[in-house]
Design a protein around this motif. Sequence first.
Motif, PDB file in Angstrom:
ATOM      1  N   LEU A   1       0.722  -1.418   0.321  1.00 12.43           N
ATOM      2  CA  LEU A   1       0.172  -0.404   0.308  1.00 12.43           C
ATOM      3  C   LEU A   1       0.428   1.700   0.059  1.00 12.43           C
ATOM      4  N   SER A   2       2.267   0.783  -0.437  1.00 11.18           N
ATOM      5  CA  SER A   2       3.385   2.254  -0.480  1.00 11.18           C
ATOM      6  C   SER A   2       2.640   3.072  -0.836  1.00 11.18           C
ATOM      7  N   GLY A   3       1.965   2.513  -2.184  1.00 10.10           N
ATOM      8  CA  GLY A   3       1.797   3.540  -3.170  1.00 10.10           C
ATOM      9  C   GLY A   3       0.491   4.465  -3.662  1.00 10.10           C
ATOM     10  N   LEU A   4      -0.821   4.311  -3.072  1.00 13.70           N
ATOM     11  CA  LEU A   4      -1.528   3.697  -2.208  1.00 13.70           C
ATOM     12  C   LEU A   4      -2.391   5.557  -2.548  1.00 13.70           C
ATOM     13  N   LYS A   5      -2.845   5.724  -3.564  1.00 15.56           N
ATOM     14  CA  LYS A   5      -3.820   7.098  -3.237  1.00 15.56           C
ATOM     15  C   LYS A   5      -5.394   6.913  -3.041  1.00 15.56           C
ATOM     16  N   TYR A   6      -6.025   5.758  -4.294  1.00 17.66           N
ATOM     17  CA  TYR A   6      -7.163   5.717  -4.264  1.00 17.66           C
ATOM     18  C   TYR A   6      -7.703   4.111  -4.022  1.00 17.66           C
ATOM     19  N   LEU A   7      -8.858   4.144  -3.365  1.00 19.63           N
ATOM     20  CA  LEU A   7      -8.804   2.684  -2.927  1.00 19.63           C
ATOM     21  C   LEU A   7     -11.242   2.335  -3.352  1.00 19.63           C
ATOM     22  N   ILE A   8     -11.105   2.246  -4.564  1.00 19.18           N
ATOM     23  CA  ILE A   8     -11.887   1.359  -5.124  1.00 19.18           C
ATOM     24  C   ILE A   8     -12.730   0.069  -4.304  1.00 19.18           C
TER      25      ILE A   8
ATOM     26  N   LYS B   1      -4.693   7.840   4.462  1.00 14.48           N
ATOM     27  CA  LYS B   1      -3.989   8.654   3.496  1.00 14.48           C
ATOM     28  C   LYS B   1      -4.957   8.874   2.285  1.00 14.48           C
ATOM     29  N   ALA B   2      -5.788   7.817   1.528  1.00 16.89           N
ATOM     30  CA  ALA B   2      -6.148   7.390   0.817  1.00 16.89           C
ATOM     31  C   ALA B   2      -7.229   7.910  -0.016  1.00 16.89           C
ATOM     32  N   ARG B   3      -7.847   8.612  -0.936  1.00 14.69           N
ATOM     33  CA  ARG B   3      -9.163   8.539  -1.352  1.00 14.69           C
ATOM     34  C   ARG B   3     -10.302   7.386  -1.168  1.00 14.69           C
ATOM     35  N   ILE B   4     -10.962   7.367  -1.188  1.00 11.84           N
ATOM     36  CA  ILE B   4     -11.692   5.972  -0.990  1.00 11.84           C
ATOM     37  C   ILE B   4     -13.081   6.113  -1.673  1.00 11.84           C
TER      38      ILE B   4
END
Length: 314
Positions: A127-134, A230-233
Amino acid sequence: TLQPPQYRCRVYYWDSVYRHTIQFDPRCSVYDSEVFYRLRPGECLHTGLRFKNIFSINRLGVRDDEKSLTAPAIISIGDSHAMGWGVDQQDTYAQIIERQTGMRTLNMGIASFGTVREMMLLNRADLSGLKYLIIQYDDNDLEENQKYLKNDCRLQTSSRQEWEYRAEQEKAHRRYYPGAHFAALMRSAFRLLTWNVGGRLRQNIVYDANERATDFLAVLASFDRAELQKARIIVFDVRNEIHRGNPAETTFFKALASLEASENFKKFANRITVLDLASDLNGAGYRHMVDNHINEDGHRLIAGAVLGHIKYGK
């Protein structure tokens, strides 16, 4: 009242030798002590009455390539709809989003997973580069989510013996023999009769979308890896046909949106987007008539809606 003809055909399909329950096919899936099963790394042919799809499965046990496992910027979780049941790999909405954005995207959808197992498997990902979780939610996630919450955020999964038994049952079910189609027809007729009688007895049971939304947020809140904070969901739901009450009047989307002031929602304040796609996706144009999974057009619809909330390009 009797179910419509396409619904009766669908029930027959799931009782027939044509079905292919991928999660209990040893050529396509393996037992997993934590989440019960995952996809088997390598290639697998998933077939049904209307489709033949090659699954390319990476070492994590999800339908994507090895490259996508390294610091993906976008991760999609969900059940068979997100996985792409009956859809070629390049036509799933995760792959469309990856091509459109140029951002590394990992499809972690697995058939019949609820929110809990989706998040448990997500814990194994980079998850080190995660920006968006769908997150693709399904009405039938409720049972798994409730069991987990009532058991102090622990999920008890079935044993290897249970998975092997289910695999043998699936193999036997798909084996053709003289009279197999007649037997399937009798099973589906009995099932429809039971549901029609039961439906009349359950007329006053309310489809509680608020309960589903509340438990969904509680499950998400129980997984607290720093990268997830930190990620947008981006969340959307896919509505099944088999549930209580009138789904048009009590949607998951409206219930989730109404919980913005709740304690569980505060953890996701200003970084969660809820998409209202269920009504569109429930239309015949976006579903396969035989098995009710989202078709290629449905995946394109989802991708387009999600892309509207992702920042990409120059």
